[in-house]
Enzyme design. Structure first.
Site, PDB file in Angstrom:
ATOM      1  N   GLY A   7      -7.426  15.863  26.717  1.00 19.03           N
ATOM      2  CA  GLY A   7      -7.669  15.374  25.245  1.00 19.03           C
ATOM      3  C   GLY A   7      -7.552  16.261  24.328  1.00 19.03           C
ATOM      4  CE  LYS A   8      -3.484  16.550  19.232  1.00 17.72           C
ATOM      5  NZ  LYS A   8      -2.397  17.002  20.204  1.00 17.72           N
ATOM      6  CB  ALA A  10     -11.153  18.614  25.746  1.00 19.15           C
ATOM      7  N   GLY A 194       8.655  23.017  18.808  1.00 21.61           N
ATOM      8  CA  GLY A 194       9.251  23.142  20.069  1.00 21.61           C
ATOM      9  C   GLY A 194       9.576  24.355  20.357  1.00 21.61           C
ATOM     10  N   GLY A 223       1.183  21.629  21.993  1.00 26.73           N
ATOM     11  CA  GLY A 223       0.659  21.712  20.604  1.00 26.73           C
ATOM     12  C   GLY A 223      -0.478  21.910  20.395  1.00 26.73           C
ATOM     13  CG  ASP A 224      -3.565  19.509  22.200  1.00 25.23           C
ATOM     14  OD1 ASP A 224      -3.567  18.995  21.051  1.00 25.23           O
ATOM     15  OD2 ASP A 224      -3.525  18.698  22.921  1.00 25.23           O
ATOM     16  N   GLY A 259       0.143  19.955  33.526  1.00 26.86           N
ATOM     17  CA  GLY A 259      -1.094  19.609  33.050  1.00 26.86           C
ATOM     18  C   GLY A 259      -1.623  19.946  31.671  1.00 26.86           C
TER      19      GLY A 259
END
Length: 282
Positions: A7-8, A10, A194, A223-224, A259
């Site tokens: 989840g972003k 999280a 990226g 990204g997160d 992951g």
């Protein structure tokens, strides 16, 4: 099929915590197995979860992610995230120097309430404009630090942008967000690109942050990781340029693992990755 906690919000909280920041997470989980497992995982990262509620009204938010050639496609089912309300941030207290981070996984009205409360206390507001959604441009008035990728920038500015476009084209698009009421040199806009790295407008001036060439396994959560790393560095008093460079290195470690949440690097791992680069530059 593999299952990973994520989840972003999280992921970004985990990234910041593993990089040394004191992190409090606000949100909702379902009263289900996924919610229990995610809460256990987040607690193990040292994240303050006192403001994370489990609800019987909806299931825990989930995402279906497909990975091909290290890149990913994600379908998000919001679940309990959609229940996060302005009332959930009513009791929040901030200190001057705190970094208040949000994404678009929760309702826009809640983000606005969160940022207004943070700003009133002298905290810095950071918005990761993902997943890409249409929103009232007035929300940008509440944002001190905007982080988005080229797709999100294109959607927000209604500009056709491609991954191979020049830095100048991305800078031009980012600069258009500072027009009109949103015109403020205090606002930082960062575009992640990226393996090209990132570019930013800092006090109205462009800053290019080179990328790092690595063998990517899975870009999910990169990204997160970048957002969490920037927030952690700013909270520690680092300059924007240093924070962005550090975040690029952190994200380059993240993409070498499968992951989302579990792939976030530790501060020791980022430091180790920084050392060879520093030696080459000296």
């Amino acid at each position: 099929m593999l299952y990973f906690p994520g989840g972003k919000g999280a992921n970004q909280a985990v990234a910041a915590a593993k990089l040394g920041a004191a992190v409090t997470l606000i949100g909702r989980l379902g009263a289900d197995t996924f919610g229990d497992e995610l809460k256990t995982f987040l607690a193990a990262q040292g994240i303050d979860l006192r403001l994370v509620r489990q609800s019987e009204e909806a299931h825990t938010g989930t995402a279906i992610i497909t990975v091909a050639n290290a890149d990913n496609t994600i379908v998000v089912i919001s679940g309990a995230n959609a229940l996060v309300s302005p009332a959930d941030v009513d009791t929040l207290t901030f200190s001057n120097g705190d970094i208040a981070v949000s994404q678009f996984e929760i309702p826009l009205a809640t983000i606005g309430a969160f940022f207004r409360r943070a700003r009133a206390a002298g905290a810095t507001t950071m918005l990761n404009a993902a997943p890409a959604v249409a929103f009232d441009r007035g929300l940008l008035d509440l944002v001190d630090f905007l982080i988005l990728n080229e797709t999100e920038l294109g959607m927000l500015t209604r500009t056709e942008l491609r991954e191979g476009d020049s830095d100048g084209r991305f800078i031009e698009a980012a600069r258009s967000l500072l027009a009109g009421k949103n015109n403020s040199k205090d606002k930082t806009i960062c575009v992640t690109l990226g393996n090209r790295g990132a570019l930013a407008l800092v006090e109205g001036e462009p800053l290019i942050v080179p990328g790092h060439t690595v063998k990517a396994v899975d870009t999910t959560g990169a990204g997160d990781c970048f957002v969490g790393a920037v927030a952690a560095q700013l909270a520690a008093g680092r300059s924007i340029g240093d924070a962005l460079g550090y975040a690029n290195i952190a994200a380059s470690i993240c993409v070498q693992r499968m992951g989302a949440g579990p792939s976030m690097p530790t501060a020791a791992e980022v430091l180790s990755a920084c050392r060879p680069r520093e030696s080459r530059d000296s």
